[in-house]
Design a protein around this motif. Structure first.
Motif, PDB file in Angstrom:
ATOM      1  N   GLY A   1       3.404  80.203  28.213  1.00  0.00           N
ATOM      2  CA  GLY A   1       4.818  80.353  28.538  1.00  0.00           C
ATOM      3  C   GLY A   1       5.318  79.091  29.223  1.00  0.00           C
ATOM      4  O   GLY A   1       4.535  78.320  29.766  1.00  0.00           O
ATOM      5  N   PHE A   2       6.642  78.903  29.172  1.00  0.00           N
ATOM      6  CA  PHE A   2       7.222  77.680  29.721  1.00  0.00           C
ATOM      7  C   PHE A   2       8.343  77.997  30.703  1.00  0.00           C
ATOM      8  O   PHE A   2       9.252  78.779  30.399  1.00  0.00           O
ATOM      9  N   ARG A   3       8.238  77.365  31.840  1.00  0.00           N
ATOM     10  CA  ARG A   3       9.333  77.377  32.800  1.00  0.00           C
ATOM     11  C   ARG A   3      10.068  76.057  32.596  1.00  0.00           C
ATOM     12  O   ARG A   3       9.464  74.987  32.642  1.00  0.00           O
ATOM     13  N   TYR A   4      11.368  76.116  32.297  1.00  0.00           N
ATOM     14  CA  TYR A   4      12.086  74.852  32.037  1.00  0.00           C
ATOM     15  C   TYR A   4      13.479  74.863  32.654  1.00  0.00           C
ATOM     16  O   TYR A   4      14.356  74.116  32.234  1.00  0.00           O
ATOM     17  N   GLY A   5      13.630  75.725  33.683  1.00  0.00           N
ATOM     18  CA  GLY A   5      14.933  75.784  34.327  1.00  0.00           C
ATOM     19  C   GLY A   5      15.903  76.655  33.564  1.00  0.00           C
ATOM     20  O   GLY A   5      17.116  76.564  33.760  1.00  0.00           O
ATOM     21  N   GLN A   6      15.384  77.543  32.683  1.00  0.00           N
ATOM     22  CA  GLN A   6      16.253  78.417  31.898  1.00  0.00           C
ATOM     23  C   GLN A   6      17.045  79.318  32.828  1.00  0.00           C
ATOM     24  O   GLN A   6      16.526  79.805  33.819  1.00  0.00           O
ATOM     25  N   ARG A   7      18.323  79.534  32.482  1.00  0.00           N
ATOM     26  CA  ARG A   7      19.189  80.338  33.343  1.00  0.00           C
ATOM     27  C   ARG A   7      18.717  81.783  33.376  1.00  0.00           C
ATOM     28  O   ARG A   7      19.007  82.508  34.314  1.00  0.00           O
ATOM     29  N   HIS A   8      18.009  82.209  32.331  1.00  0.00           N
ATOM     30  CA  HIS A   8      17.491  83.579  32.289  1.00  0.00           C
ATOM     31  C   HIS A   8      15.996  83.576  32.624  1.00  0.00           C
ATOM     32  O   HIS A   8      15.185  84.151  31.911  1.00  0.00           O
ATOM     33  N   ALA A   9      15.657  82.899  33.748  1.00  0.00           N
ATOM     34  CA  ALA A   9      14.248  82.818  34.148  1.00  0.00           C
ATOM     35  C   ALA A   9      13.663  84.200  34.420  1.00  0.00           C
ATOM     36  O   ALA A   9      12.446  84.360  34.495  1.00  0.00           O
TER      37      ALA A   9
ATOM     38  N   GLY B   1      15.479  66.323  33.662  1.00  0.00           N
ATOM     39  CA  GLY B   1      15.634  64.873  33.645  1.00  0.00           C
ATOM     40  C   GLY B   1      16.334  64.359  32.406  1.00  0.00           C
ATOM     41  O   GLY B   1      16.836  63.232  32.382  1.00  0.00           O
ATOM     42  N   LEU B   2      16.383  65.198  31.372  1.00  0.00           N
ATOM     43  CA  LEU B   2      17.005  64.780  30.112  1.00  0.00           C
ATOM     44  C   LEU B   2      18.493  65.110  30.074  1.00  0.00           C
ATOM     45  O   LEU B   2      19.202  64.674  29.173  1.00  0.00           O
ATOM     46  N   GLY B   3      18.983  65.907  31.033  1.00  0.00           N
ATOM     47  CA  GLY B   3      20.408  66.216  31.072  1.00  0.00           C
ATOM     48  C   GLY B   3      20.683  67.694  30.935  1.00  0.00           C
ATOM     49  O   GLY B   3      19.812  68.467  30.542  1.00  0.00           O
ATOM     50  N   ALA B   4      21.908  68.095  31.227  1.00  0.00           N
ATOM     51  CA  ALA B   4      22.270  69.510  31.300  1.00  0.00           C
ATOM     52  C   ALA B   4      22.612  70.093  29.930  1.00  0.00           C
ATOM     53  O   ALA B   4      23.089  69.403  29.041  1.00  0.00           O
ATOM     54  N   THR B   5      22.326  71.388  29.775  1.00  0.00           N
ATOM     55  CA  THR B   5      22.842  72.185  28.659  1.00  0.00           C
ATOM     56  C   THR B   5      23.219  73.537  29.252  1.00  0.00           C
ATOM     57  O   THR B   5      22.875  73.835  30.393  1.00  0.00           O
ATOM     58  N   ALA B   6      23.891  74.366  28.455  1.00  0.00           N
ATOM     59  CA  ALA B   6      24.280  75.690  28.964  1.00  0.00           C
ATOM     60  C   ALA B   6      23.067  76.596  29.154  1.00  0.00           C
ATOM     61  O   ALA B   6      23.155  77.628  29.805  1.00  0.00           O
ATOM     62  N   MET B   7      21.922  76.202  28.571  1.00  0.00           N
ATOM     63  CA  MET B   7      20.707  77.005  28.738  1.00  0.00           C
ATOM     64  C   MET B   7      20.119  76.795  30.126  1.00  0.00           C
ATOM     65  O   MET B   7      19.424  77.646  30.654  1.00  0.00           O
ATOM     66  N   THR B   8      20.380  75.619  30.700  1.00  0.00           N
ATOM     67  CA  THR B   8      19.738  75.263  31.959  1.00  0.00           C
ATOM     68  C   THR B   8      20.764  75.004  33.058  1.00  0.00           C
ATOM     69  O   THR B   8      20.486  74.317  34.036  1.00  0.00           O
ATOM     70  N   SER B   9      21.987  75.521  32.908  1.00  0.00           N
ATOM     71  CA  SER B   9      22.985  75.404  33.968  1.00  0.00           C
ATOM     72  C   SER B   9      23.929  76.594  33.841  1.00  0.00           C
ATOM     73  O   SER B   9      23.762  77.439  32.960  1.00  0.00           O
ATOM     74  N   ASP B  10      24.929  76.646  34.683  1.00  0.00           N
ATOM     75  CA  ASP B  10      25.873  77.753  34.633  1.00  0.00           C
ATOM     76  C   ASP B  10      27.046  77.472  33.704  1.00  0.00           C
ATOM     77  O   ASP B  10      28.028  78.208  33.700  1.00  0.00           O
ATOM     78  N   ALA B  11      26.963  76.396  32.927  1.00  0.00           N
ATOM     79  CA  ALA B  11      28.063  76.060  32.021  1.00  0.00           C
ATOM     80  C   ALA B  11      28.332  77.223  31.067  1.00  0.00           C
ATOM     81  O   ALA B  11      27.430  77.980  30.719  1.00  0.00           O
ATOM     82  N   GLU B  12      29.574  77.323  30.633  1.00  0.00           N
ATOM     83  CA  GLU B  12      29.957  78.403  29.727  1.00  0.00           C
ATOM     84  C   GLU B  12      29.226  78.250  28.392  1.00  0.00           C
ATOM     85  O   GLU B  12      29.014  77.142  27.909  1.00  0.00           O
ATOM     86  N   ILE B  13      28.842  79.411  27.800  1.00  0.00           N
ATOM     87  CA  ILE B  13      28.174  79.375  26.500  1.00  0.00           C
ATOM     88  C   ILE B  13      29.241  79.374  25.413  1.00  0.00           C
ATOM     89  O   ILE B  13      29.971  80.340  25.243  1.00  0.00           O
TER      90      ILE B  13
END
Ligand code: ZN
Length: 232
Positions: free
Chosen positions: A38-46, A78-90
């Motif tokens: 399994g991978f922990r990658y900062g997913q918003r649904h950890a 380190g590669l930058g934000a996406t909505a998967m790894t931040s609270d940005a709107e989907i």
């Protein structure tokens, strides 16, 4: 250093979601020894990660081996934000991809899985990617996985087999696969204990499982459940 390869050993990419839980049951039915990664990658649904242990316990047979948790949080962040790894709107991007897309995420996961499988002498790598009713992620496509298998085998000098039992199944067929593997008990375990919701909602239990009911992951899961029940 020798790393003997066991053809009947499998490593399942296991997130705690419906698809990977079904893949774990599928692998336990086929192979003599099955480990999970399994991978922990900062997913918003950890919260999905907290579902992994109870799910593993529900699916446990004598064939179930070690679990491996890999932390890629710093790498992905380190590669930058996406909505998967931040609270940005989907939202859907101009390219037709949901903003939850983490470019190359599955390529990274498969590479890590193969590197672990090499060390563990495991030949088969099982991933719950699906081209049939997916969210448009290009690294879930069958061609991508086939290309990865070739690249990993060349780059690690191995004959890994990347197995994708859900590739041509839609979400309704994935529920049916669970029923054929483990009957109503397995369906119930996956329904209640697996997690799909991008918003991490574990407070609302629907007939298809926990979730907010409105995010793209919930919509896909709810729709598949309804179609499966209608097919009876
Ligand atoms: Zn949701």
């Amino acid at each position: 250093m020798a790393f003997p390869v066991s053809p009947d050993h499998a490593l399942v990419l296991f997130s705690g979601g419906q698809d990977s839980a079904t893949c774990l049951a599928w692998a336990l039915d086929r192979y003599t020894h099955v480990e999970t990664i399994g991978f922990r990658y900062g997913q918003r649904h950890a919260v999905e990660l907290t579902c992994r242990d109870p799910l593993r316990d529900s699916l446990r047979t004598p064939r179930l081996g070690a679990d491996h948790m890999i932390d890629l949080t710093a790498t992905i962040a380190g590669l930058g934000a996406t909505a998967m790894t931040s609270d940005a709107e989907i939202v859907m991007t101009a390219e037709g991809l949901p903003s939850t897309f983490v470019p190359g995420r599955n390529l990274l996961f498969l590479t890590c899985a193969a590197s672990l499988a090499f060390r563990r002498g495991i030949k088969r790598i099982v991933a719950g990617v699906c081209e049939t009713d997916y969210s448009g992620y290009p690294d879930c496509r069958d061609d991508t996985v086939k290309a990865m298998q070739l690249a990993l085998n060349l780059g690690m000098n191995r004959r890994f087999v990347l197995e994708t039992p859900l590739m041509w199944r839609d979400k309704a067929a994935t529920w049916e696969l669970a029923r054929s593997l483990g009957g109503d008990a397995l369906v119930e375990a996956i329904r209640v204990e697996s997690h799909s919701c991008y918003l991490g909602d574990r407070t609302h239990l629907h007939d298809w499982g926990y979730g907010c009911g409105t995010c793209p992951a919930c919509e896909l899961r709810a729709d598949g459940w309804k179609r499966w029940r209608a097919e009876g």
